[in-house]
Design an enzyme around this catalytic site. Structure first.
Site, PDB file in Angstrom:
ATOM      1  N   ASP A  79    -126.311 -52.009  19.784  1.00 59.72           N
ATOM      2  CA  ASP A  79    -125.110 -51.176  19.780  1.00 59.72           C
ATOM      3  C   ASP A  79    -124.050 -51.733  18.833  1.00 59.72           C
ATOM      4  O   ASP A  79    -124.069 -52.906  18.459  1.00 59.72           O
ATOM      5  CB  ASP A  79    -124.532 -51.044  21.190  1.00 59.72           C
ATOM      6  CG  ASP A  79    -124.281 -52.383  21.869  1.00 59.72           C
ATOM      7  OD1 ASP A  79    -125.020 -53.346  21.586  1.00 59.72           O
ATOM      8  OD2 ASP A  79    -123.344 -52.479  22.685  1.00 59.72           O
ATOM      9  N   GLU A 137    -124.902 -53.621  24.829  1.00 62.64           N
ATOM     10  CA  GLU A 137    -124.506 -54.986  25.211  1.00 62.64           C
ATOM     11  C   GLU A 137    -122.985 -55.120  25.294  1.00 62.64           C
ATOM     12  O   GLU A 137    -122.476 -55.901  26.098  1.00 62.64           O
ATOM     13  CB  GLU A 137    -125.058 -55.989  24.194  1.00 62.64           C
ATOM     14  CG  GLU A 137    -124.800 -57.445  24.556  1.00 62.64           C
ATOM     15  CD  GLU A 137    -123.425 -57.962  24.152  1.00 62.64           C
ATOM     16  OE1 GLU A 137    -122.874 -58.847  24.849  1.00 62.64           O
ATOM     17  OE2 GLU A 137    -122.888 -57.474  23.128  1.00 62.64           O
TER      18      GLU A 137
END
Length: 391
Positions: A79, A137
């Site tokens: 991400d 995350e």
């Protein structure tokens, strides 16, 4: 066997860099990485592996070697962050306000390259390797929890991960047993008073003044309530009030975070935080609403596993490795910490500072990594997993 793996990796370095640059140009925020997940899945099409989708956007890729042996997992996140990129790279983000400012594009790229080599050589090694391509995350509760709860890692013997780390020069590796990254809590406080005019402050209940005193007082928690040998930080990152220069606002909000290693410190900071809030309430005759939450726990490397990996690294003949730091810790937080509930874990730092120019910190709009670290990360992780499986 190791020689063959390393040779293939070196020959594929340009492909690994191309993966990274594509991902860097097409970043997606946590929990919204649908295109990134699809891109990763397509890379594995028609390859001798099993690709399974976890709820959300995470993927687990299972590669089976010769029968028998251990089952190891390697995790990489993918991400990005809500940051406007200012690197001027030829492959800068094409998505306004979104940037890979933490290196997750590199984590995915090295792992795609490594997985490809492991698939090609699976007749040479014994056991099973699971590649975890993890979403989200950066934003609690974190994508790691979805992976843990999926049940797809119930059979693993250990879980490995690494971070390409700009504070470390290329060729420097951080590998440390025990607590290496901090746990984190988040707080949001909304102070409520009585608005008024600047010409008659006695008729108001001044939330601005209450917030100012609170910001000063709360900083004494770490300096006066926590053992100096314990890691702890408390940061107020945002104060929101608005309004005009001669009006006392009725409400002012602030938010921030807390970092710690031990649970005792975590509890002490929260307790003292609440005491100070009560004192401010009485002193300034204001009310408040508090949202204080704990998210990522402390990341603790398993001692036995980490010592095994340190032994592998120290005996490695990889000429790119210049230094191994065995006591390297950082106060940032990582949802990789949740994997310790599944199996022994070890998380490494691989130096990724650029060879020339400034090395900007993670989450900075000018952040970049040394692309030579992609190949080094793949080589080192290949050596670690093959030698752990061989044992």
């Amino acid at each position: 066997m190791m020689s063959k793996l390393i040779t293939i990796l070196k020959n594929n370095e340009e492909k690994i860099i191309a993966y990274r640059r594509y991902l860097h140009q097409h970043p997606e925020l946590s929990y919204l990485e649908t295109n990134t997940s699809s891109y990763i899945e397509k890379v594995y099409q028609n390859k001798a592996c099993l690709v399974q989708k976890v709820s959300g956007n995470s993927l687990i890729v299972t590669i089976k070697g010769k029968s028998g042996g251990k089952t190891l997992a390697i995790r990489g996140d993918f991400d990005a962050l809500p940051i406007e990129e200012r690197t001027n790279l030829s492959f800068s983000s094409l998505n306004p306000g979104v940037m890979h400012a933490c290196g997750h594009d590199g984590h995915t790229a090295y792992l795609l390259g490594l997985a490809d080599v492991l698939i090609q050589t699976k007749e040479l090694w014994q056991g099973t390797i699971k590649i975890i391509h993890q979403a989200a995350e950066e934003v609690p509760p974190g994508g790691a929890l979805e992976v843990v709860r999926s049940g797809l890692l119930d059979d693993v013997d250990c879980i490995l991960g690494l971070h390409l780390w700009s504070p470390l020069s290329f060729g420097t590796i951080g590998c440390t047993s025990g607590s290496i990254m901090a746990g984190r809590s988040k707080f949001e406080v909304n102070f409520k008073g009585k608005g008024g005019h600047g010409s008659s402050p006695q008729l108001s209940k001044d939330t601005n003044l209450a917030v100012a005193f609170f910001q000063t007082a709360v900083q004494t928690i770490v300096s006066r309530r926590i053992d100096p040998f314990e890691l702890a930080t408390l940061t107020i990152g945002s104060v929101e009030g608005g309004g005009v220069f001669n009006v006392i606002k009725e409400e002012v909000s602030l938010s921030g975070d807390v970092r710690y290693v031990s649970n005792d410190v975590k509890d002490t900071i929260e307790s003292e935080f609440r005491k100070i809030l009560e004192g401010i309430k009485i002193m300034f005759d204001v009310d408040y609403e508090l949202n204080y939450t704990h998210d990522y726990p402390t990341l603790k490397n398993d001692e036995h596993l980490t010592n095994e990996i340190l032994n592998i690294l120290q005996k490695s003949k990889n000429l790119a490795v210049k230094e191994i730091k065995t006591a390297y810790k950082v106060s940032a937080s990582e949802d990789f910490a949740y994997y310790k509930d599944m199996a022994p874990i070890c998380y490494l730092f691989v130096g990724a500072a650029p060879d020339v120019g400034l090395s900007y910190p993670h989450h900075h709009p000018k952040f970049d990594i040394n692309e030579k670290s992609l190949l080094l990360a793949a080589e080192l992780m290949a050596e670690i997993v093959i030698k752990l499986l061989d044992k």
